[in-house]
Design an enzyme around this catalytic site. Structure first.
Site, PDB file in Angstrom:
ATOM      1  N   CYS A 118      -3.728  65.048 -30.908  1.00  0.00           N
ATOM      2  CA  CYS A 118      -2.867  66.198 -30.628  1.00  0.00           C
ATOM      3  C   CYS A 118      -2.390  66.814 -31.946  1.00  0.00           C
ATOM      4  CB  CYS A 118      -1.674  65.733 -29.792  1.00  0.00           C
ATOM      5  SG  CYS A 118      -0.420  66.986 -29.536  1.00  0.00           S
TER       6      CYS A 118
ATOM      7  N   CYS B 136       1.291  67.857 -32.038  1.00  0.00           N
ATOM      8  CA  CYS B 136       2.220  66.726 -32.223  1.00  0.00           C
ATOM      9  C   CYS B 136       2.228  66.233 -33.673  1.00  0.00           C
ATOM     10  CB  CYS B 136       1.814  65.545 -31.351  1.00  0.00           C
ATOM     11  SG  CYS B 136       1.491  65.959 -29.640  1.00  0.00           S
ATOM     12  N   ASP B 137       1.068  66.126 -34.283  1.00  0.00           N
ATOM     13  CA  ASP B 137       0.966  65.339 -35.515  1.00  0.00           C
ATOM     14  C   ASP B 137       0.603  66.113 -36.780  1.00  0.00           C
ATOM     15  OD1 ASP B 137       1.640  63.082 -34.100  1.00  0.00           O
ATOM     16  OD2 ASP B 137      -0.426  62.566 -33.622  1.00  0.00           O
TER      17      ASP B 137
HETATM   18  C1  FAD Z   1      -0.701  59.400 -29.568  1.00  0.00           C
HETATM   19  C2  FAD Z   1       0.082  60.529 -28.930  1.00  0.00           C
HETATM   20  C3  FAD Z   1       1.106  61.124 -29.646  1.00  0.00           C
HETATM   21  C4  FAD Z   1       1.845  62.153 -29.074  1.00  0.00           C
HETATM   22  N1  FAD Z   1       2.862  62.705 -29.799  1.00  0.00           N
HETATM   23  C5  FAD Z   1       3.614  63.676 -29.228  1.00  0.00           C
HETATM   24  C6  FAD Z   1       4.702  64.250 -29.958  1.00  0.00           C
HETATM   25  O1  FAD Z   1       4.969  63.888 -31.114  1.00  0.00           O
HETATM   26  N2  FAD Z   1       5.437  65.216 -29.336  1.00  0.00           N
HETATM   27  C7  FAD Z   1       5.143  65.663 -28.064  1.00  0.00           C
HETATM   28  O2  FAD Z   1       5.863  66.531 -27.549  1.00  0.00           O
HETATM   29  N3  FAD Z   1       4.117  65.132 -27.362  1.00  0.00           N
HETATM   30  C8  FAD Z   1       3.347  64.169 -27.910  1.00  0.00           C
HETATM   31  N4  FAD Z   1       2.290  63.652 -27.216  1.00  0.00           N
HETATM   32  C9  FAD Z   1       2.020  64.179 -25.866  1.00  0.00           C
HETATM   33  C10 FAD Z   1       2.992  63.546 -24.852  1.00  0.00           C
HETATM   34  O3  FAD Z   1       2.994  62.150 -25.024  1.00  0.00           O
HETATM   35  C11 FAD Z   1       2.572  63.904 -23.435  1.00  0.00           C
HETATM   36  O4  FAD Z   1       2.555  65.319 -23.286  1.00  0.00           O
HETATM   37  C12 FAD Z   1       3.533  63.291 -22.408  1.00  0.00           C
HETATM   38  O5  FAD Z   1       3.591  61.894 -22.557  1.00  0.00           O
HETATM   39  C13 FAD Z   1       3.105  63.630 -20.990  1.00  0.00           C
HETATM   40  O6  FAD Z   1       3.975  62.989 -20.106  1.00  0.00           O
HETATM   41  P1  FAD Z   1       3.542  62.676 -18.605  1.00  0.00           P
HETATM   42  O7  FAD Z   1       4.724  62.011 -17.993  1.00  0.00           O
HETATM   43  O8  FAD Z   1       3.013  63.896 -17.965  1.00  0.00           O
HETATM   44  O9  FAD Z   1       2.303  61.671 -18.683  1.00  0.00           O
HETATM   45  P2  FAD Z   1       2.083  60.272 -19.421  1.00  0.00           P
HETATM   46  O10 FAD Z   1       2.931  60.100 -20.589  1.00  0.00           O
HETATM   47  O11 FAD Z   1       0.605  60.187 -19.594  1.00  0.00           O
HETATM   48  O12 FAD Z   1       2.534  59.185 -18.326  1.00  0.00           O
HETATM   49  C14 FAD Z   1       1.764  58.951 -17.163  1.00  0.00           C
HETATM   50  C15 FAD Z   1       2.082  57.559 -16.642  1.00  0.00           C
HETATM   51  O13 FAD Z   1       1.421  57.414 -15.378  1.00  0.00           O
HETATM   52  C16 FAD Z   1       0.905  56.098 -15.266  1.00  0.00           C
HETATM   53  N5  FAD Z   1      -0.207  56.140 -14.304  1.00  0.00           N
HETATM   54  C17 FAD Z   1      -1.388  56.797 -14.440  1.00  0.00           C
HETATM   55  N6  FAD Z   1      -2.146  56.618 -13.335  1.00  0.00           N
HETATM   56  C18 FAD Z   1      -1.416  55.850 -12.487  1.00  0.00           C
HETATM   57  C19 FAD Z   1      -1.659  55.315 -11.185  1.00  0.00           C
HETATM   58  N7  FAD Z   1      -2.797  55.540 -10.524  1.00  0.00           N
HETATM   59  N8  FAD Z   1      -0.696  54.547 -10.601  1.00  0.00           N
HETATM   60  C20 FAD Z   1       0.474  54.309 -11.267  1.00  0.00           C
HETATM   61  N9  FAD Z   1       0.750  54.771 -12.502  1.00  0.00           N
HETATM   62  C21 FAD Z   1      -0.172  55.544 -13.101  1.00  0.00           C
HETATM   63  C22 FAD Z   1       0.473  55.762 -16.698  1.00  0.00           C
HETATM   64  O14 FAD Z   1       0.440  54.348 -16.880  1.00  0.00           O
HETATM   65  C23 FAD Z   1       1.566  56.424 -17.521  1.00  0.00           C
HETATM   66  O15 FAD Z   1       2.634  55.548 -17.819  1.00  0.00           O
HETATM   67  C24 FAD Z   1       1.535  62.613 -27.758  1.00  0.00           C
HETATM   68  C25 FAD Z   1       0.483  62.016 -27.037  1.00  0.00           C
HETATM   69  C26 FAD Z   1      -0.241  60.979 -27.612  1.00  0.00           C
HETATM   70  C27 FAD Z   1      -1.360  60.343 -26.821  1.00  0.00           C
END
Ligand code: FAD
Length: 310
Positions: A137, A140-141
């Site tokens: 990303c 992000c980084d």
């Molecule tokens: C390495 C990295 C660094 C990042 N740094 C930043 C940053 O600095 N700033 C920023 O704003 N964003 C950053 N991001 C992006 C940010 O992390 C995401 O936009 C955010 O986490 C999305 O949130 P979410 O809740 O939609 O999904 P997610 O964080 O992906 O959470 C989804 C959850 O659902 C669970 N899940 C999935 N399928 C199932 C299932 N079938 N049953 C039960 N549970 C399930 C997973 O285990 C997970 O815990 C980064 C992403 C990454 C990968």
């Protein structure tokens, strides 16, 4: 209503979207259950410093930020359990049955917040150096790579767009693409070719990511000549796409061609009582703060839906 429910709202996924939805639902006194196939925390718990989450003028570690999200939701009695969702049965008029590897749960409303996983290269060194130079990303980084040389792997709009964004910080960006032309739209290509910090390495794939504690270099292979070479970089941005975790919705909710859940501005899917929020439905921004905001919208919409069930 004469029906038995395990909870009012069941939230699938404990990332920024799911935990924010949990906070809003539980604080509105809805009986709230959150399921995550792993520990709650989601993608952000896998990174180190987060510099762009509002309210934290100093960088905060991803796991620490997500622990705060979790305890804030639990403070309002949200129950968090582990369980991987396999399917949802929405055939009844009100009850939504969520089937998991830990049993079935009955809810009035379901919020899908299962996130998306960045596609990886699958090469040696990539997993170990994730967050130590390997990133998925640029938004992000990128600021961590001020005045350094970085690589952007991919050839679509996202890769070239994010590569251009990287040039605001890095002193050079090598775009590594397995073909001899980009898939990005013409206008984006023209801008990229005109940018003196962008360099293009054609017909080339990365076969290894090398570094002791942090990324030091990439091993590259030309797919036409099979010649190998090395590229010294401090950052490697893998920008080859994202896969939403939505398999369990196939045949139930409308998904787009890439698998993102189709929602309206209230985060409603096409199935009454099923909402979706965060990276699983957001093909564009995919940021912690947008996911949190969408989680809030979904919880408010779910509350409105439940209030109107009578
Ligand atoms: C390495 C990295 C660094 C990042 N740094 C930043 C940053 O600095 N700033 C920023 O704003 N964003 C950053 N991001 C992006 C940010 O992390 C995401 O936009 C955010 O986490 C999305 O949130 P979410 O809740 O939609 O999904 P997610 O964080 O992906 O959470 C989804 C959850 O659902 C669970 N899940 C999935 N399928 C199932 C299932 N079938 N049953 C039960 N549970 C399930 C997973 O285990 C997970 O815990 C980064 C992403 C990454 C990968």
């Amino acid at each position: 209503m004469g029906q038995e429910f395990d909870c009012d709202v069941l939230i699938i996924g404990g990332g920024c979207a799911g935990l924010t939805a949990a906070l809003y639902a539980a604080r509105s006194r809805l009986k709230t259950l959150l399921l995550d196939k792993l520990q709650p925390g989601g993608q952000l718990a896998t990174t180190s410093e987060v510099e762009n989450y509002p309210g934290f003028p100093e960088p905060i570690l991803g796991p620490e930020l997500m622990e705060r999200f979790t305890s804030q939701a639990q403070r309002f009695d949200c129950e968090i359990r582990s369980g991987q969702v396999k399917s949802i049965d929405a055939s009844g008029p009100v009850v939504r049955v969520v089937h998991t590897d830990e049993g079935d749960f009955r809810a009035k409303a379901v919020i899908v917040a299962s996130g998306a996983d960045p596609k990886t290269l699958g090469v040696p060194g990539e997993d170990r150096l994730r967050g130590r130079g390997v990133s998925y990303c640029a938004t992000c980084d990128a600021p961590f790579f001020r005045n350094k040389a970085v690589a952007a792997i991919g050839g679509g709009n996202t890769a070239v767009d994010e590569g251009m964004y990287l040039t605001k910080f890095a002193n050079s960006v090598s775009v590594i693409h397995r073909r001899d032309e980009l898939r990005a739209t013409k206008i984006i290509q023209e801008r990229a070719f005109a940018n003196p910090k962008m360099h293009f390495v054609w017909d080339t794939v990365c076969t290894e990511v090398v570094g002791k504690d942090v990324l030091e270099k990439l091993v590259l292979k030309n797919v036409k000549t099979n010649e190998t070479s090395e590229l010294e970089v401090a950052g490697c941005f893998v920008l080859i796409g994202t896969k939403p975790n939505t398999e369990f919705l196939k045949g139930l909710c409308e998904l787009d061609d890439l698998g993102f859940v189709k929602v309206n501005e209230r985060k409603e899917t096409n199935v009454p009582g099923i909402f979706a929020a965060g990276d699983c439905e957001d093909a564009v921004w995919r940021q912690a703060v947008t996911a949190a905001g969408f989680g809030c919208s979904a919880a408010l919409a779910a509350k409105h839906y439940i209030d109107n069930l009578g």
